[in-house]
Enzyme design. Structure first.
Site, PDB file in Angstrom:
ATOM      1  N   GLY A  22       0.817  -1.206   0.000  1.00  0.00           N
ATOM      2  CA  GLY A  22       0.000   0.000   0.000  1.00  0.00           C
ATOM      3  C   GLY A  22       0.847   1.251   0.000  1.00  0.00           C
ATOM      4  O   GLY A  22       0.583   2.200  -0.752  1.00  0.00           O
ATOM      5  N   TYR A 167      -8.233 -17.424   5.927  1.00  0.00           N
ATOM      6  CA  TYR A 167      -7.539 -16.453   5.077  1.00  0.00           C
ATOM      7  C   TYR A 167      -7.787 -16.764   3.605  1.00  0.00           C
ATOM      8  O   TYR A 167      -8.108 -15.868   2.810  1.00  0.00           O
ATOM      9  CB  TYR A 167      -6.046 -16.484   5.376  1.00  0.00           C
ATOM     10  CG  TYR A 167      -5.216 -15.520   4.546  1.00  0.00           C
ATOM     11  CD1 TYR A 167      -5.294 -14.146   4.767  1.00  0.00           C
ATOM     12  CD2 TYR A 167      -4.364 -15.986   3.548  1.00  0.00           C
ATOM     13  CE1 TYR A 167      -4.531 -13.258   4.019  1.00  0.00           C
ATOM     14  CE2 TYR A 167      -3.599 -15.103   2.795  1.00  0.00           C
ATOM     15  CZ  TYR A 167      -3.685 -13.746   3.028  1.00  0.00           C
ATOM     16  OH  TYR A 167      -2.935 -12.875   2.286  1.00  0.00           O
TER      17      TYR A 167
END
Length: 300
Positions: A22, A167
């Site tokens: 990010g 996950y």
């Protein structure tokens, strides 16, 4: 290194922009001329990351705003404060906490943070995105999506929680969301491009911080083994950047590394997990996500 096409004049939201892929995406998109909204759970960490980017790129246009994807009220508040956006990058996530945790709304943490939160953010921002000339939504998944299955009878893992299975489910759901949004955009004649990406095996804070959740002591950071060593974050971010900015990215496209079983290497078209290609399951998942989050196309 992949050269991001000119993004001058664009406003791009990057979730989880304080670290890892990010932060790298925010850096390179701002370097290409975009104004980047760094959407982070902890503003102090976002401010620190913003300053670190500015130290190397003084001309970067960046702002930090708070959003907690594990809290749907926070998602709604964040979306209500956005009046213009060209590209949304759903990047933030959590990875394999060893014990089951829940979000503020009672969802299993990975399903809530990795899928339901980004879903709600996307749907709530659609009216603003659709005012842009060429809007995009990019949703980040993982190679683990190939091992995932949507447990429609127990998606919150209230029975038999397994960190890896939970996950993998959340990351499969990300791919299915990408494809279903692409289908909706095509059906409705929207100019919106829905794309997905995965970083392969990339060194981010997920491998060290993520698995520590619920542990008294930090687990030793994993750096891979032999040919499976984690690749640097600048390389691992390139599929995301391609999906977000490249003019050659296509509707419903899914991008990732092309070398060594798609674990690392040059960006290209990635294999879509077999279960993600089940269009009926994707529609069912979308409908269920609308019900759970209260964010729907009918009220977006």
């Amino acid at each position: 290194m992949y050269q991001v096409p000119d993004q001058t004049g664009k406003i791009i939201i990057v979730t989880g922009a304080n670290s890892g892929t990010g932060k790298e995406a925010a850096t390179r998109l701002a370097g290409a001329g975009a104004h980047v909204i760094m959407a982070v759970r902890t503003p102090a960490k976002g401010d620190q990351a913003r300053q670190e980017i500015l130290d190397h790129h003084p001309g970067a246009s960046l702002e930090v705003r708070r959003v907690d994807l594990a809290d749907l009220s926070s998602v709604a508040d964040f979306a209500a404060g956005v009046d213009r956006v060209d590209t949304l990058i759903n990047n933030a996530g959590v990875m394999m906490p060893p014990t089951r945790h829940t979000t503020a709304d009672g969802f299993e943490l990975q399903y809530g943070s990795n899928f339901l939160g980004p879903f709600a953010l996307t749907v709530r921002l659609l009216p603003v995105l659709l005012r842009a000339a060429a809007p995009r939504v990019v949703t980040i998944s993982s190679g683990m999506a190939h091992f995932g299955a949507i447990r429609f009878d127990d998606p919150q893992f209230q029975r038999g929680y397994g960190p890896t299975r939970a996950y993998a489910q959340s990351k499969l759901a990300n791919v299915m969301m990408t494809l279903r949004l692409a289908e909706i955009a095509t059906e409705r004649g929207w100019p919106l491009l829905s794309t997905g990406a995965h970083p392969g095996v990339t060194r981010t804070n997920l491998q060290s911080a993520g698995p520590n959740l619920g542990r008294d002591r930090p687990r030793r950071s994993y750096d891979g083994l032999g040919p499976f060593r984690l690749q640097a974050v600048d390389i691992g971010t390139e599929p995301l950047l391609y999906a977000a900015a490249d003019p050659a990215a296509v509707q419903g496209g899914y991008y990732g590394p092309t070398g060594l079983l798609e674990f690392r290497g040059t960006t290209g078209v990635a294999r879509i997990p077999r279960r993600a290609r089940d269009a009926e399951a994707a529609r069912r998942l979308w409908d269920e996500a609308e019900r759970l989050t209260g964010a729907s196309l009918a009220v977006a």
